[in-house]
Design a protein around this motif. Structure first.
Motif, PDB file in Angstrom:
ATOM      1  N   GLN A  95      22.160 -20.297 106.605  1.00 21.06           N
ATOM      2  CA  GLN A  95      21.337 -20.232 105.397  1.00 21.06           C
ATOM      3  C   GLN A  95      20.943 -18.821 104.981  1.00 21.06           C
ATOM      4  OE1 GLN A  95      18.073 -22.697 106.668  1.00 21.06           O
ATOM      5  NE2 GLN A  95      19.097 -24.588 106.049  1.00 21.06           N
ATOM      6  N   CYS A  96      21.025 -17.848 105.868  1.00 21.52           N
ATOM      7  CA  CYS A  96      20.571 -16.496 105.536  1.00 21.52           C
ATOM      8  C   CYS A  96      21.516 -15.849 104.527  1.00 21.52           C
ATOM      9  CB  CYS A  96      20.470 -15.644 106.795  1.00 21.52           C
ATOM     10  SG  CYS A  96      22.077 -15.200 107.512  1.00 21.52           S
ATOM     11  N   GLY A 102      29.351 -16.019 103.146  1.00 30.55           N
ATOM     12  CA  GLY A 102      30.559 -16.406 103.862  1.00 30.55           C
ATOM     13  C   GLY A 102      30.864 -15.522 105.042  1.00 30.55           C
ATOM     14  N   LYS A 103      29.845 -14.821 105.571  1.00 30.57           N
ATOM     15  CA  LYS A 103      30.023 -13.944 106.729  1.00 30.57           C
ATOM     16  C   LYS A 103      29.071 -14.365 107.854  1.00 30.57           C
ATOM     17  CE  LYS A 103      31.423  -9.964 103.914  1.00 30.57           C
ATOM     18  NZ  LYS A 103      31.140  -8.554 103.546  1.00 30.57           N
ATOM     19  N   PRO A 104      29.228 -15.590 108.369  1.00 30.10           N
ATOM     20  CA  PRO A 104      28.290 -16.070 109.396  1.00 30.10           C
ATOM     21  C   PRO A 104      28.335 -15.264 110.685  1.00 30.10           C
ATOM     22  CG  PRO A 104      30.161 -17.556 109.171  1.00 30.10           C
ATOM     23  CD  PRO A 104      30.244 -16.595 108.029  1.00 30.10           C
ATOM     24  N   GLN A 105      29.445 -14.530 110.926  1.00 33.27           N
ATOM     25  CA  GLN A 105      29.504 -13.693 112.132  1.00 33.27           C
ATOM     26  C   GLN A 105      28.454 -12.593 112.122  1.00 33.27           C
ATOM     27  OE1 GLN A 105      31.760 -13.843 109.723  1.00 33.27           O
ATOM     28  NE2 GLN A 105      33.006 -11.987 109.539  1.00 33.27           N
ATOM     29  N   TYR A 106      27.878 -12.305 110.938  1.00 36.51           N
ATOM     30  CA  TYR A 106      26.814 -11.309 110.843  1.00 36.51           C
ATOM     31  C   TYR A 106      25.457 -11.965 110.589  1.00 36.51           C
ATOM     32  CZ  TYR A 106      30.834  -8.237 110.156  1.00 36.51           C
ATOM     33  OH  TYR A 106      32.033  -7.574 110.308  1.00 36.51           O
ATOM     34  N   PHE A 108      21.900 -13.079 110.105  1.00 38.59           N
ATOM     35  CA  PHE A 108      20.686 -12.299 110.359  1.00 38.59           C
ATOM     36  C   PHE A 108      19.545 -13.150 110.915  1.00 38.59           C
ATOM     37  CE2 PHE A 108      22.463  -9.871 106.533  1.00 38.59           C
ATOM     38  CZ  PHE A 108      23.166  -8.997 107.341  1.00 38.59           C
ATOM     39  N   ASN A 109      19.809 -14.424 111.178  1.00 39.39           N
ATOM     40  CA  ASN A 109      18.742 -15.313 111.624  1.00 39.39           C
ATOM     41  C   ASN A 109      19.235 -16.224 112.747  1.00 39.39           C
ATOM     42  OD1 ASN A 109      16.143 -16.405 111.572  1.00 39.39           O
ATOM     43  ND2 ASN A 109      16.753 -18.031 110.149  1.00 39.39           N
TER      44      ASN A 109
END
Length: 361
Positions: A95-96, A102-106, A108-109
């Motif tokens: 959700q962040c 589209g960059k879940p590898q980064y 932030f939460n």
């Protein structure tokens, strides 16, 4: 109903670790209890014991782990009891702002279990990297569980949970090493050798291993290094340039995380090359570089978070490659030990005698 099991804790800074009884609560909403089968002894665990991460003692150590899901809490759909999983320490939120791009590898939460495991007197434990896996069973967020091929040996698969994934990803995901590239890897422990193995898999033509320990350089050859440089005896920057036609490497990975190794990486890369920092520095470390050199050399200076991996994508892929004999995951295991041997394994790590000790339960 909670369970009481044996686990390894660091009670205070620098004190020898202890095997004690630990209370593991039943999983709450979004949580899972995993019966641990194997857990690697990573240098990060030693950082925790030495107070190099933070001072939230006592720590429940261990995080490079694989095991079987025993129970799940309300609302958990991604895993079920009986699933064989590798644990990860970056459960993405979905959700962040990074996930939304589209960059879940980064993400932030990223998150961990909300409940705390405790000592029998009620003292709350801080699990290493939100996992705490030197224990018979542990409580994690369900998103920290990644299903992989259940035929994979747990001792090897668990290493993807930190060091192997960090090194492989530093070279392939962050550094973008591809066919015909040159790469230098400074520091040839578990993370550095995983970067070397990743570069070999990606088709790099020149793979230069740099270390001060001749034994580690021999290990590096086994993982695919085409050249080795003992930086105790030879200037690493000059050697890397000589091995790359006087230009420097396309990618240089610093798997140590010290100012002197980062400076070597900076000057050993080619123009428009990439430096990747994956070795974790302690908070007191600082570096000074001429800004004109940062500008004039172009390229990129990157840090690699967990090898910029996406566990749901990368863990199953690497397990499959290992099962096919295309990635040497089993070769990272130097020895298997019991919970009682963790302190001895730290001593062996200090002496550079092991690539990875793995606790089997």
């Amino acid at each position: 109903m909670s369970s009481t099991v044996k686990g390894v804790i660091a009670r205070s800074k620098g004190a020898p670790v202890e095997v004690v009884e630990i209370v593991v609560p039943d999983p709450g909403p979004g949580e899972a209890v995993v019966k641990i089968q194997a857990c690697g002894v990573c240098h990060t665990d030693l950082h925790y014991r030495e107070g190099g991460i933070n001072d939230e003692f006592p720590f429940l150590l261990g995080h490079e782990a694989a095991g079987v899901v025993e129970a799940v809490g309300e609302g958990v759909t991604e895993v079920a009891p009986g699933d064989f999983v590798v644990l990860n320490w970056r459960a993405v939120c979905g959700q962040c702002r990074s996930c939304a791009k589209g960059k879940p590898q980064y993400c932030f939460n990223t998150h961990n279990a909300k409940q705390k495991m405790t000592l029998t007197d009620g003292t709350e434990l801080s699990p290493a990297l939100g996992i705490g896996a030197f224990i018979e069973k542990t409580l994690v967020a369900a998103g920290q569980c990644t299903k992989v091929d259940p035929q994979a040996p747990a001792a090897a698969a668990g290493l993807l949970g930190c060091g192997v994934m960090a090194g492989f990803g530093a070279a392939v995901n962050t550094g973008g090493v591809s066919r015909g590239d040159s790469i230098a890897v400074i520091g040839c422990g578990g993370v550095g050798n995983a970067a070397i193995a990743g570069a070999a898999l990606a088709g790099a033509s020149t793979i230069i291993a740099v270390d001060v320990d001749a034994r580690k350089l021999e290990w590096a050859k086994g993982f695919g290094a085409t050249h080795v440089v003992n930086s105790k005896e030879t200037d690493a920057v000059e050697a890397i340039r000589e091995l790359t036609g006087g230009n420097g490497a396309d990618v240089v990975v610093d798997a140590v995380g010290r100012p002197e190794t980062y400076e070597q990486a900076f000057y050993a890369r080619d123009l428009a090359g990439t430096v990747v920092l994956v070795g974790v520095p302690t908070p007191d470390k600082e570096i000074t570089l001429p800004l004109i050199e940062v500008f004039g050399r172009g390229g990129a200076l990157k840090s690699s978070w967990y090898g910029d991996c996406l566990p749901s994508r990368d863990f199953p892929m690497l397990v499959d490659l290992a099962q096919q004999g295309r990635f040497p995951l089993n070769d990272f295991i130097t020895e298997t030990i019991s919970l009682d041997d963790v302190e001895k394994s730290f001593e062996k790590m200090h002496r550079g005698e092991v690539l990875r000790s793995v606790v089997e339960l």
